[in-house]
Scaffold this active site. Structure first.
Site, PDB file in Angstrom:
ATOM      1  N   ASP A 115       0.808  -1.225   0.000  1.00 51.93           N
ATOM      2  CA  ASP A 115       0.000   0.000   0.000  1.00 51.93           C
ATOM      3  C   ASP A 115       0.838   1.270   0.000  1.00 51.93           C
ATOM      4  OD1 ASP A 115      -2.215  -1.598   0.048  1.00 51.93           O
ATOM      5  OD2 ASP A 115      -2.586  -1.368   2.185  1.00 51.93           O
ATOM      6  N   ALA A 116       2.091   1.154  -0.408  1.00 51.05           N
ATOM      7  CA  ALA A 116       2.941   2.337  -0.375  1.00 51.05           C
ATOM      8  C   ALA A 116       3.530   2.662  -1.738  1.00 51.05           C
ATOM      9  CB  ALA A 116       4.040   2.156   0.658  1.00 51.05           C
TER      10      ALA A 116
END
Lengths: 283, 283, 283, 283
Positions: free
Chosen positions: D227-228
């Site tokens: 999620d980065a």
């Protein structure tokens, strides 16, 4: 906002009067009904009172309605009690797939609190697409027919399906008052502009020529006044100088389908009150 | 987007032609200039070429302009080189404080890349407010004057301050073509609606009556066509049935002042090209 | 949403129970009060009931409150009746002018339904700016003081002004629980990010490094949990790769001041209920 | 933004240097190519130069690439020329239909500038839905497999379809670095929150508990950092206290599918440059 299965919705619209909320909720209390959610609004200009109450309990719809009607004591009152069972809707289309496609995907996902009884098109274009989803597609061509004749043919074709609500999902026909009267306040349309800007045809071309930096879409109740019915939902998206007409149409489609779905959801969930040319929306 | 102190901005608008970007950047390379930021756009319909280049280096503005003009070889070309020094602006107001107030606070904070040379009002209402900030307030009343006479009086009052750009911060006067010609493409106005919806007076009243769910504001270049000039920036805010006209006005003010400030910033930063009735904005 | 002059606001929060709305509105009917606007909400999870009623009529505040308290019969109930007179607020600042400036302009315009009793800064930076507006500026420096000592000094400095609500308009200090207890649920803060993203210091730098495409701001009630208090209002603005940290800060300021003003307006208008770590907002 | 049929796209990313734009456009001029659209950007911090040029003309892709590579003279440069033919994409799903459904409707409408070569699911749930649209559905169950084993099975199942880009349309699996390396910078994922808020599982539950007033969605490139990855597109929608978790999920789905489609469109149109953990987007 989430209905529990046995919740019912009471809706009331009537002239405001002192103690009216107390009298209406008195009916609910008298029948031992339990209020789960409730919103009310009194319009400052027209002094009209609007109430939406979600409740659980045992009394019969008609009994509650009669008691509430008596409590509000206004001949022009609107009082309705309904359960949360899916309503029958018919979707009318022309050639574009984005709005009907969005609704069919929602239906497949179980997101749509409605039963689609049929899809009707004035062209055959979307038959194959609709039939993929196992739904009846009815074609009512308009060639050689006057507007009145086509309207009548559409009404006749819809009749056996007994839809409660009509959804104009890019149905690119102007309908007459006779049609509208059959489904008063029960037709929702998506207009491809941020009304009242760009009324009429080719709004994205108009928007491009005007050089706007934002385009939008409007879901509204269809009335006899073209593109001027009460507005349920609107949304917008930004555009840039690098966006041509086709880009605007593409961006606009994204807004159109989301706004139509949102408006329909509010309508199906008994959250929309028509109030003259405006709406009261309890969301 | 952040200018370094010694950056200058080259802007070019001209007819598109093969190799034009190579020829223009060739001029920069020839003078040993260093391109920091650059955006270009060719309009698909009009085949007009737009370029904005931020650069550092030593050559003189006029020399660069002349060389670029020669390189693009278009009699209708627009070529400009400017440094980043603050421009002189005059702000015109009537009675409302929210837009002028917002600009004065920005000026105080050092956010405004401009020098406010004066504030001119057709009423005295805002004198005290403006003078708090140590700025000259000029009152040019319109009573007893024709539009032409008032326009002339305003132009005369502004002349000694030599403003480069005029900001109409809720200046509720319609000006004539003669006024506009003096400041062609250099007047920015904030219109209190999402143009082209609700042209003319009392747009929030119109919006309320129409029952819209979104209201907006538009910053645009003033042209002879009322409320129809090229749009620089637009934004919107949602409203609900519970919002009366006064609530809409209040919400609208928030949008107005932000949109005006954003549009002015783009203009001051040489990011706006007027292109017929539209704009090309490099942000 | 527009209050008429003699409207008062009844607010109730208590455990939900069958017939509760009927009992509460019964009190209003009993006193012959006229309901102008009313909203209610029952939280599905916590079964807590919230009511906000605008009414006109003659009964005394305390009499109504007592009768409502008896009607709801919940020891943990919150019941309040207030008129619409402006509340006393104190604004706390550090060095940045955009939020306090926005509030002072609103105050000047008569938009702020409050009386600013003083502005307090932990730096002198904004004294001159605040005093332009004829308001007392109180400087409480923090050098050489522990947090507790500074908190105590601020509380002491505020005391003579007897503010009902504190507005942290970019007050860049973390305050202790002792301070908060003095103004429980009566301190509103603007956080310069879209909480819960980018908690803590330098959120725009964090946002830039993370490469987000949207930045935002959050107005919230201050609790002992840093940047984790109940949220009243949030809004966002788009950013692009061309926007550096300074551009983000600049865009962010526009959002910050609007969100703070919107949150404060809701608070002053008795539209905010704190509900654990969340809020119920009747707008 | 609209490609004409024979337009090709040149993309360049390299270290900035004086005259670089002149040298690159010199290559285009030398080959007699016609620039239709062009955007460039130099990152102020990293001094990296990004260029996207749409052009027409006759030279061969590889010849142009080689000449541009020579012109920029940077060993770490990225140079690519591509025509506008649809790319092969594979869509990975789990059980939710809204994102894949949206993409399939776009594909049906001819809106998607891509060829969907297959849909792969770790569950069978969506087989029937996908097959309605005449597309191959590949089921790769994960039961009894380690993450590495499942990743390998998915890669093997995808291989015969030779997709250029993978679209994670609510594919609820975390994949390992080995998988990512096979499709470096060529996997787009939709995350159901406004990153970096609510990283990880059940973001709508987190958002509800936090009491936020806005929820969002993020389309990003998948990297080894959960999620980065670099963000391509984000959007948001407002929520109210009356919205429960299910309402947020429903509203969130609307944002998710639009943001994923927008991000994918930018990617397919060669408008996305990955720049460390950020992106440069020419839209």
């Amino acid at each position: 906002m989430i209905p529990t299965d046995n919740t019912r919705i009471l809706r009331v619209a009537c002239a405001d009067a002192t103690g009216i909320i107390h009298r209406v909720t008195g009916v609910l209390a008298e029948f031992g009904l339990n209020v789960i959610e409730q919103e009310e609004f009194v319009d400052g200009e027209t002094r009209r009172f609007f109430l939406r109450t979600g409740f659980t309990g045992d009394a019969v719809n008609e009994t509650i309605e009669a008691a509430v009607r008596k409590a509000v004591d206004d001949e022009e009152s609107f009082v309705s009690v309904r359960d949360r069972s899916p309503r029958k809707i018919a979707i009318l289309v022309t050639k574009e797939a984005h709005c009907i496609g969005d609704l069919l995907v929602r239906d497949f996902s179980g997101e749509l609190n409605a039963e689609i009884v049929c899809v009707l098109g004035n062209h055959e274009t979307l038959r194959e697409f609709v039939e993929k989803f196992g739904l009846p597609f009815v074609h009512v061509p308009s060639q050689g027919l006057s507007r009145e004749e086509h309207d009548a043919a559409v009404l006749e074709a819809l009749a056996p399906f007994a839809p409660e609500i009509l959804v104009f999902a890019k149905y690119m026909r102007i309908i007459g008052q006779g049609f509208i009267d059959h489904y008063e306040n029960r037709i929702i349309n998506i207009h491809h502009s941020f009304l009242p800007a760009f009324i009429g045809a080719r709004p994205y071309h108009q928007a491009y020529q005007r050089g706007v930096k934002i385009i939008g879409a409007t879901a509204h109740i269809v009335t006899g006044d073209l593109d001027a019915g009460p507005i349920i939902a609107q949304d917008i998206v930004s555009v840039r100088h690098s966006h041509g007409v086709e880009d605007m149409i593409q961006s606009g489609r994204n807004v159109e389908k989301i706004v139509l779905a949102r408006g329909l959801r509010l309508l199906l969930d008994d959250r929309v009150f028509v109030h003259g040319n405006r709406t009261v929306i309890f969301d």
